[in-house]
Design a protein around this motif. Structure first.
Motif, short mmCIF file in Angstrom:
data_model
loop_
_atom_site.label_atom_id
_atom_site.label_comp_id
_atom_site.label_asym_id
_atom_site.label_seq_id
_atom_site.Cartn_x
_atom_site.Cartn_y
_atom_site.Cartn_z
N ALA A 137 32.10 -21.13 0.06
CA ALA A 137 31.59 -22.55 0.09
C ALA A 137 31.27 -23.07 1.36
O ALA A 137 30.32 -23.97 1.65
N ALA A 138 31.77 -22.43 2.57
CA ALA A 138 31.28 -22.95 3.82
C ALA A 138 29.90 -22.13 4.24
O ALA A 138 29.70 -22.10 5.30
N GLY A 139 29.58 -21.10 3.32
CA GLY A 139 28.36 -20.33 3.76
C GLY A 139 28.61 -19.10 4.54
O GLY A 139 27.72 -18.57 5.07
N ILE A 140 29.83 -18.70 4.33
CA ILE A 140 30.23 -17.27 5.15
C ILE A 140 30.32 -16.15 4.08
O ILE A 140 30.73 -16.16 3.04
N PRO A 141 29.33 -15.35 4.37
CA PRO A 141 29.56 -14.15 3.32
C PRO A 141 30.66 -13.36 3.18
O PRO A 141 31.42 -13.04 4.47
N VAL A 142 31.28 -13.14 1.95
CA VAL A 142 32.44 -12.23 1.97
C VAL A 142 32.40 -11.10 1.20
O VAL A 142 31.79 -11.10 0.32
N MET A 143 33.17 -9.94 1.58
CA MET A 143 33.21 -8.84 1.05
C MET A 143 34.85 -8.55 0.62
O MET A 143 35.51 -8.88 1.34
N GLY A 144 34.72 -8.08 -0.82
CA GLY A 144 36.01 -7.82 -1.07
C GLY A 144 36.69 -6.42 -0.93
O GLY A 144 36.00 -5.69 -0.25
N HIS A 145 37.91 -6.18 -1.01
CA HIS A 145 38.44 -4.77 -0.79
C HIS A 145 39.51 -4.88 -1.80
O HIS A 145 40.71 -5.39 -1.83
#
Ligand code: KIV
Length: 272
Positions: A137-145
């Motif tokens: 929501a803060a615009g930070i791209p997230v990668m899962g693991h």
């Protein structure tokens, strides 16, 4: 499916999704310092992961748990200064995102602001849903693991292949779909059966990147020290070593020691 390789001046999270769509495999490799990151980037690796495996290969800890947020930021800043093309993803370390979503967001913001990296990676699925949502929501791209998530090693007890049983495989599939729905741009799948990697990769539109996940992942990732053969005692089946630097570096250093002892180094030409 096309295997054509498009030129990317700068790899973004969008490029990775596009690569999956175009059937182009994604290359990802870890780096933790300026000099290594420069070499990795020049070799056109698509994604550089500043992994918390730095805890093992850089600091000598047995697990990834001890590394701190400050230490991850230090490694990430060094990598950022070296890289011109690759997307730089940074692991949020153990203890910096699991307790509550606000802390998770604070940690992600510190990484982005203080290192200049492009995205963060977190381990887990439904358990960390609120944290992932907050960071995104803060615009930070997230990668899962998913799969073998080393930050949970004491829960697993061993580093053996995960999700061989139906229940764990079903949960992994659910978690992958959840991470996609939340808006993650990709998922690392570590040490799971190749058939499950295929099933997951075919079921979601965001790329999967495997380490010990077999050939059906949309990309592959390795720890650079393993690929270069610096970690000679680590021999999992999934690891392809491209060099034996442990031996080559050892031989070079022994040669240097011999040259110094024999007064062969420096020579007349190597002095002022
Ligand atoms: O920390 C790391 O290097 C990782 C890779 C093994 C995917 O998470």
């Amino acid at each position: 499916m096309s295997t054509a390789k498009k030129e990317y001046k700068r790899v973004t999270v969008k490029s990775l999704v596009e690569m999956k769509k175009n059937g182009e495999k994604i290359s990802m490799l870890t780096a933790y310092d300026y000099s290594m990151a420069k070499i990795v980037d020049a070799a056109q690796v698509d994604v550089i992961l500043v992994g918390d495996s730095a805890s093992n290969v850089m600091a000598g800890h047995e697990t990834t748990l001890p590394i701190t947020l400050d230490q991850m930021i230090y490694h990430a800043s060094s990598v950022v200064r070296a890289v011109q093309r690759a997307l730089i993803v940074v692991d949020i370390p153990f203890g910096s995102y699991q307790s509550d979503p606000k802390e998770a967001l604070r940690s992600a913001i510190r990484i982005m602001k203080e290192s200049g990296a492009h995205a963060v990676k977190v381990e887990g699925g439904a358990e960390i849903k609120e944290s992932v949502k907050r960071i995104l929501a803060a615009g930070i791209p997230v990668m899962g693991h998913l799969g073998l998530t080393p930050q949970s090693i004491y829960k697993f007890g061993t580093y053996t292949v995960r999700a061989k049983e139906e229940a764990e495989a079903a949960k992994l599939m659910e978690d992958a779909k959840l991470l996609e729905r939340l808006g993650c741009f990709g998922i690392v799948l570590e040490k799971i059966p190749a058939a499950l990697t295929k099933e997951v990769s075919d079921s979601i539109s965001i790329p999967t990147v495997g380490i010990g996940g077999g050939k059906h992942a949309d990309g592959q990732v390795l720890v650079i020290h393993d690929l270069l053969g610096m970690t000679h005692e680590f021999n999992p089946r999934f690891l392809r070593r491209y060099m034996n630097l442990y031996e080559d570096m050892g031989n070079a250093i022994s040669q240097y020691v011999n040259d110094v002892k024999a007064r062969d180094f420096p020579s007349d030409e190597e002095q002022y």
